[in-house]
Design a protein around this motif. Structure first.
Motif, PDB file in Angstrom:
ATOM      1  N   GLY A   1     -45.587  25.383  23.198  1.00 30.52           N
ATOM      2  CA  GLY A   1     -45.454  26.709  22.628  1.00 30.52           C
ATOM      3  C   GLY A   1     -46.217  27.780  23.372  1.00 30.52           C
ATOM      4  O   GLY A   1     -46.589  28.802  22.784  1.00 30.52           O
TER       5      GLY A   1
ATOM      6  N   THR B   1     -44.314  30.873  23.067  1.00 25.09           N
ATOM      7  CA  THR B   1     -43.978  31.312  21.713  1.00 25.09           C
ATOM      8  C   THR B   1     -45.223  31.671  20.923  1.00 25.09           C
ATOM      9  O   THR B   1     -45.126  32.247  19.836  1.00 25.09           O
TER      10      THR B   1
ATOM     11  N   ASP C   1     -47.308  29.342  19.802  1.00 24.63           N
ATOM     12  CA  ASP C   1     -47.658  28.217  18.940  1.00 24.63           C
ATOM     13  C   ASP C   1     -48.997  27.586  19.321  1.00 24.63           C
ATOM     14  O   ASP C   1     -49.748  27.134  18.456  1.00 24.63           O
TER      15      ASP C   1
ATOM     16  N   ARG D   1     -51.733  29.575  17.709  1.00 21.21           N
ATOM     17  CA  ARG D   1     -51.776  29.359  16.255  1.00 21.21           C
ATOM     18  C   ARG D   1     -52.409  27.990  15.935  1.00 21.21           C
ATOM     19  O   ARG D   1     -53.169  27.858  14.975  1.00 21.21           O
ATOM     20  N   ARG D   2     -52.078  27.012  16.772  1.00 23.97           N
ATOM     21  CA  ARG D   2     -52.649  25.678  16.571  1.00 23.97           C
ATOM     22  C   ARG D   2     -54.160  25.696  16.812  1.00 23.97           C
ATOM     23  O   ARG D   2     -54.934  25.096  16.052  1.00 23.97           O
TER      24      ARG D   2
ATOM     25  N   SER E   1     -47.746  34.518  28.715  1.00 23.21           N
ATOM     26  CA  SER E   1     -48.306  33.519  27.795  1.00 23.21           C
ATOM     27  C   SER E   1     -49.822  33.567  27.721  1.00 23.21           C
ATOM     28  O   SER E   1     -50.408  33.204  26.697  1.00 23.21           O
TER      29      SER E   1
END
Length: 769
Positions: free
Chosen positions: A327, A330, A332, A335-336, A357
């Motif tokens: 991710g 994206t 992700d 967020r993780r 990114s």
């Protein structure tokens, strides 16, 4: 507008139609005026192709302008450059007289963030469009008219008009979605023109001398190195997140994806990026939580070992990709991290090289982000290097990728580059960088060429001639000293003076030695330097009485014209012949140390093969020659003795300007000269050297630094040969271009650096030069 034209205007508000009609109705030279309502989709791009596309294709040229909201001053900057006045427009159409020019647009506005020079969020959509158009999808930074205002030859953009785009393909203007079709198409204008066989012209920002970069890299270069420390030290930052690849670790390739072809060997290729590792250690010293993120092209254990070998230890967490991306594109992964590390976005500082990114995405999530340019990207945007580094970036040859990658990593990885160094090669004024970036690649290519040529010619022995041959031999031995198939290499202390006199067989040989240019110094110095003759005052008086002595003020040899001094040389012929008889046995004794003269080749910088010719006469056996470059005079040596006189970067060149090595031969001699003095002759087989002067001795520290850079470059090539390919070498085109850029277009600091080097040119009457 100084030409007949048609004007097509789109408005998203019907009330604006009458306003535009009043404003444009009285324009001169107008053939057609169309002001039409469009739905507010795709901003200025959708009307260009959907509303007016068919009509635009009937015209030879298209000028595309708009009034959408931009950064303050951006719209005015673009409009002024493209339609600021009648003369501005005439100048642009003068450019189009060159049928190769397809598109003209201004340099990126100075306030546009430099990261906008990449795909950012538009890559996924961009890949699809590039595939439809048959375009190779660009990586990293690429050229396009930022702000989508330009002049173009209609033919150059024709494929875009044939995509069959419809208004519904575009986002509504209020849609905040990333990666819009309009943003993608903006980035395709220049690429499509190139695909059509056209070039582009970028109008530079002449009003702002500090705006030197077409990609606005001046913003990056002007950023103080201490800025990263300041952000790490921020008390609000609890966690510092580092990207691994191209941030903490560098790979020796121009293109970031090239390393993936080497699988598990990636570990052996990785090298530390020192400024970023220093930042990593600083974060640890401040008790920040240090988190690493990367992809899973290698097993976790291999990545941990690779990090440890680079001195990167004691991180808190390591997040690797799952299914290739984790991710990263994206958000992700962030967020993780926030969830698993129990962090808020404002607690985190992300440091990485990917413009989207590693910078834009974490920034959008509320994190602080610090972008680090890949050295390769910065080198592509560096004014004097851009063409050669772009070639390396686009090349499919591993040799080009490594040549460019090593040069970029050596010169462009440091944070806080001196803005005053823009354009220089190397970026640093450290002499070792010249050795690494300019001399090292040139000599490594020559050594590889020499190895192949010597073996193909059946050469068993290579004699590296002093003084430039000392550096060349050192490089050759590092590369091939342990190769059982390599010819034996020896260092031979000779000079034009030391072999010239012993090779004399007739008076015509005397004239040939005398033909080389002699600038000043007088007859006594000339006879001493060329023939080893020292005349007494009485002897000079005799020659003057005979009317053959040439006074010092007139003792100059140009264009090989020796007629003025020929009577003098005839009178001195017995003394010259006696000097030859005295020197020849001593030279032969020295040469006997080199064994049988069979399948022998001399190695030197070049150019006419003078020493090679003398050795053929003295030894009376074939002695071949291998040089960096040779001129047309070398052909006489080849034909007279029926031997090889081969040039790596140019052979038998008539016009020296056509060969970068010959055109800049003096600079090359400075870079390859050694610390030892010039040999005059031999006594009992032992070389008799000239005494080094203070200016020559003062150059030794400079040469030591230069040699350290050369050695480091060769060591890197030797290391990479073990992993990448045993025949790895820089390509001829790249090394000569780099050398030519450095030697022929020097900046002030570079000239000052080279002026520290003094060469003995007494042979040509110039003393120390």
């Amino acid at each position: 507008m100084p030409f007949r034209f048609s004007l097509y205007v789109s408005v998203a508000d019907l009330s604006l139609r009458e306003t535009c009609l009043k404003a444009f109705s009285d324009l001169s030279n107008i053939d057609e005026l169309a002001i039409e309502f469009v739905v507010n989709r795709g901003r200025d791009i959708a009307p260009l192709f959907c509303q007016f596309g068919v009509r635009l294709l009937k015209h030879d040229f298209i000028g595309h302008f708009h009034t959408k909201n931009l950064l303050r001053g951006w719209r005015e900057y673009l409009l002024e450059a493209l339609i600021g006045g009648v003369e501005d427009i005439r100048k642009i159409f003068h450019l189009f007289r060159d049928q190769r020019v397809g598109i003209v647009y201004p340099q990126s506005f100075s306030l546009v963030p430099y990261t906008a020079g990449t795909w950012l969020a538009n890559r996924v959509e961009g890949v699809k469009l590039c595939e439809r158009l048959g375009i190779r999808t660009p990586s990293g930074y690429f050229h396009y008219p930022g702000g989508s205002m330009f002049w173009a030859r209609t033919q150059s953009l024709q494929p875009l008009f044939h995509l069959g785009l419809q208004p519904g393909d575009f986002h509504e203007e209020s849609d905040p979605a990333e990666g819009s079709l309009a943003d993608c198409l903006e980035r395709l204008f220049f690429l499509v023109a190139q695909k059509q066989g056209y070039s582009g012209v970028v109008l530079t920002d002449d009003k702002d001398p500090g705006h030197w970069s077409l990609w606005n890299f001046d913003q990056y270069v002007a950023r103080p190195a201490a800025e990263l420390d300041k952000q790490i030290e921020d008390r609000a930052i609890q966690a510092v997140i580092f990207d691994i690849s191209d941030t903490l670790l560098l790979q020796p390739f121009m293109h970031p994806d090239f390393v993936r072809t080497f699988g598990m060997h990636q570990r052996a290729l990785a090298q530390p990026r020192h400024d970023l590792i220093r930042a990593f250690n600083k974060a640890l010293s401040l008790d920040k939580r240090v988190i690493l993120i990367g992809d899973c092209s290698l097993p976790k254990g291999a990545i941990e070992k690779m990090l440890e070998e680079a001195g990167i230890r004691r991180w808190n967490s390591l997040y690797l990709s799952e299914g290739g991306e984790l991710g990263r594109y994206t958000g992700d992964v962030y967020r993780r991290i926030l969830k698993e590390e129990n962090l808020e976005p404002g607690d985190c500082l992300m440091i990485g090289d990917d413009e989207f990114s590693d910078f834009h995405l974490p920034s959008a999530l509320g994190m602080k982000a610090f972008h680090i340019l890949r050295p390769a990207e910065l080198s592509r945007g560096w004014p004097r290097l851009s063409v050669v580094m772009e070639h390396a970036f686009q090349s499919d040859l591993v040799n080009d990728q490594v040549t460019g990658g090593l040069l970029a990593n050596a010169n462009f990885q440091t944070l806080g580059l001196d803005p005053g160094s823009v354009g220089h090669i190397p970026v640093s004024n450290d002499v070792s960088h010249i050795g690494y970036s300019v001399v090292g690649p040139l000599i490594v290519h020559f050594a590889a060429w020499l190895y192949d040529e010597a073996r193909a010619s059946g050469i068993k022995k290579l004699w590296f001639l002093s003084r430039e041959g000392q550096v060349i031999k050192r490089v050759y031995d590092k590369l091939y000293g342990r190769d059982a198939q390599s010819p034996e290499s020896r260092y031979m202390v000779v000079s034009r003076r030391s072999v010239g006199v012993p090779s004399i067989r007739s008076f015509s040989d005397v004239l040939n030695i005398a033909k080389s240019s002699y600038h000043s110094g007088g007859g006594s110095a000339f006879l001493r330097e060329r023939f080893g003759i020292s005349l007494t005052t009485a002897r000079i008086g005799e020659l003057r009485d005979q009317g053959v002595w040439v006074e010092d003020s007139r003792f100059v040899i140009q264009n090989e014209d020796v007629h003025p001094i020929e009577p003098l040389l005839k009178e001195l012929w017995p003394e010259i012949e006696a000097q030859k008889d005295a020197e020849l046995p001593c030279l032969l004794r020295y040469l006997s140390e080199f064994g049988d003269v069979k399948d022998v080749g001399v190695v030197d910088i070049g150019y006419a093969g003078t020493i090679q010719a003398a050795l053929n006469v003295i030894l009376d056996k074939p002695v071949h020659g291998f040089y960096l470059a040779t001129n047309s005079k070398s052909l006489m040596v080849r034909d007279r003795f029926q031997v090889r006189v081969a040039g790596c970067f140019g052979e038998g060149i008539v016009d020296g300007l056509s060969c970068k090595v010959l055109a800049n031969s003096f600079e090359l001699e400075k870079l390859l000269s050694s610390d030892e003095a010039q040999v005059v002759n031999y006594h009992a087989g032992i070389p008799n050297y000239k005494e080094l002067r203070s200016g020559e001795l003062a150059t030794r520290p400079w040469r030591a630094k230069l040699q350290s850079g050369i050695d480091q470059y060769v060591d890197d090539i030797v290391r990479l040969r073990k992993t990448i390919a045993p025949t790895l070498r820089p390509e001829c085109e790249m090394v000569t271009e780099i050398f030519g850029l450095f030697a022929s277009r020097q900046y002030l600091s570079e000239s000052r650096t080279l002026r520290q080097v003094l060469l003995d040119d007494d042979y040509c009457g110039r003393g120390l030069v």
